[in-house]
Design an enzyme around this catalytic site. Structure first.
Site, PDB file in Angstrom:
ATOM      1  N   TYR A 145       0.835  -1.201   0.000  1.00 19.93           N
ATOM      2  CA  TYR A 145       0.000   0.000   0.000  1.00 19.93           C
ATOM      3  C   TYR A 145       0.867   1.248   0.000  1.00 19.93           C
ATOM      4  CZ  TYR A 145      -3.558  -3.305   1.689  1.00 19.93           C
ATOM      5  OH  TYR A 145      -4.411  -4.367   1.836  1.00 19.93           O
ATOM      6  N   LYS A 176      -0.875  -7.693  -3.614  1.00 16.03           N
ATOM      7  CA  LYS A 176      -2.225  -7.175  -3.364  1.00 16.03           C
ATOM      8  C   LYS A 176      -2.167  -5.670  -3.146  1.00 16.03           C
ATOM      9  CE  LYS A 176      -5.604  -7.130   0.307  1.00 16.03           C
ATOM     10  NZ  LYS A 176      -6.058  -7.682   1.558  1.00 16.03           N
ATOM     11  N   GLY A 202     -11.206  -2.804   0.595  1.00 12.75           N
ATOM     12  CA  GLY A 202     -11.153  -1.397   0.973  1.00 12.75           C
ATOM     13  C   GLY A 202     -12.262  -0.968   1.898  1.00 12.75           C
ATOM     14  N   GLY A 229     -11.734  -8.510   2.862  1.00 14.87           N
ATOM     15  CA  GLY A 229     -11.994  -8.637   4.291  1.00 14.87           C
ATOM     16  C   GLY A 229     -13.290  -8.004   4.723  1.00 14.87           C
ATOM     17  N   ARG A 230     -13.220  -6.701   5.042  1.00 13.92           N
ATOM     18  CA  ARG A 230     -14.305  -6.029   5.756  1.00 13.92           C
ATOM     19  C   ARG A 230     -15.682  -6.196   5.132  1.00 13.92           C
ATOM     20  NH1 ARG A 230     -11.094  -0.493   6.067  1.00 13.92           N
ATOM     21  NH2 ARG A 230     -10.029  -1.497   4.331  1.00 13.92           N
TER      22      ARG A 230
HETATM   23  O1  LIG Z   1      -5.897  -6.350   3.263  1.00 11.56           O
HETATM   24  C1  LIG Z   1      -6.656  -6.095   4.165  1.00 11.56           C
HETATM   25  C2  LIG Z   1      -6.359  -6.597   5.458  1.00 11.56           C
HETATM   26  O2  LIG Z   1      -5.273  -7.448   5.357  1.00 11.56           O
HETATM   27  C3  LIG Z   1      -7.821  -5.277   3.938  1.00 11.56           C
HETATM   28  O3  LIG Z   1      -8.818  -5.999   3.302  1.00 11.56           O
HETATM   29  P1  LIG Z   1     -10.180  -5.192   3.165  1.00 11.56           P
HETATM   30  O4  LIG Z   1      -9.820  -3.837   2.679  1.00 11.56           O
HETATM   31  O5  LIG Z   1     -11.001  -5.948   2.143  1.00 11.56           O
HETATM   32  O6  LIG Z   1     -10.829  -5.188   4.516  1.00 11.56           O
END
Ligand SMILES: O=C(CO)COP(=O)(O)O
Length: 274
Positions: A145, A176, A202, A229-230
């Protein structure tokens, strides 16, 4: 490529589609105790029921929560952690390749933040774990990131292209990163990276259809993985969402087709409860 790496990669990258559908539950250290992850046992049950190719988790969760599902989904062992609040540009090592082998993981995953004041340390760490993973035949996933004072727009395609390319330069197998906002701009991110590019979900707040559309658009320009994830585990029907994503990723469904898979999965859930 070492045979061990090839075997492990074939477990997390679907043979038919050549893509990886991974779900991550590694958030608490980074973002604090989010309500959707408090009951991690029930989250894990729902995630496994959706049959993703892999689940990204820290070692304690692997041992205490994932263990009953061993063999039903691959483990991607998360081996670093940053904190949005305390050290937002420094993803610090918390596990190693030897532990990934011990937990039966099919990949090790680390974060790496570029563009911030800790970039030098972050790249040194990535280079080191890349060497260790390669010698154990362990695929390496990195969440790369762009963050820090120099980064004006984290979603800028040029900045994201720099980030994913940095990962590929250091031997990361699956890089990623974040969505750049449009298919056209994301194409330039994917084109800059000879490794597999995967997407994070995100910030929350979009509808399921929005997330499916982002995924479809990214797939159409060459993205080959997601680690969401979220929006998945905070959704009331986590398993159905994963099945819809699987239709997009592995059966090349349209957004409408994936929504039909979601509806069918909901009906099946209701039948089971009757
Ligand atoms: O990479 C992430 C945590 O490791 C974030 O995933 P999300 O943004 O889909 O929650």
């Amino acid at each position: 490529m070492f045979l061990g790496k090839e075997v492990r990669l074939s477990r997390i990258v679907n043979r038919k589609s050549g893509r990886m559908l991974a779900i991550t539950v590694d958030h608490p250290i980074t973002r604090g105790m989010m309500p959707g992850l408090v009951d991690i046992r029930s989250v894990m049950k729902k995630v496994v029921a959706g049959s993703p190719d892999a689940i990204t988790m820290h070692k304690g969760i692997a041992e205490k929560v994932f263990a009953p599902y061993a063999g039903q989904s691959s483990i991607i062992l998360k081996a670093s952690a940053y904190s949005v609040q305390y050290h937002p540009t420094y993803d610090t090592p918390v596990a190693d390749v030897e532990e990934a082998v011990r937990f039966g993981a099919d990949a090790i995953s680390v974060g790496c933040i570029v563009g911030g004041p800790d970039q030098a340390q972050q790249l040194t760490f990535l280079g080191k774990i890349s060497k260790e993973a390669a010698s154990a035949g362990m695929p390496l996933v990195a969440h790369i990131y762009p963050k820090g004072a120099l980064i004006k727009d984290q979603h800028d395609a040029q900045v994201l292209a720099y980030a994913v390319r940095a990962g590929a330069e250091l031997g990361v197998d699956i890089v990623k990163t974040m969505w750049s906002g449009s298919a056209e701009s994301f194409r330039s991110v994917v084109d800059a990276c000879p490794s597999i590019v995967a997407l994070a979900g995100g910030e929350m707040g979009e509808t399921l259809e929005d997330y499916l559309r982002m995924t479809r658009e990214a797939l159409d320009v060459g993205m080959r993985g997601v680690t969401y994830g979220r929006f998945v585990w905070s959704h009331p029907h986590t398993s159905a969402v994963i099945k819809a994503l699987s239709a997009l990723m592995h059966d090349d469904a349209s957004v409408e087709g994936a929504l039909r898979v979601y509806d069918r999965a909901l009906e099946e859930e209701k039948d089971l409860q009757r």
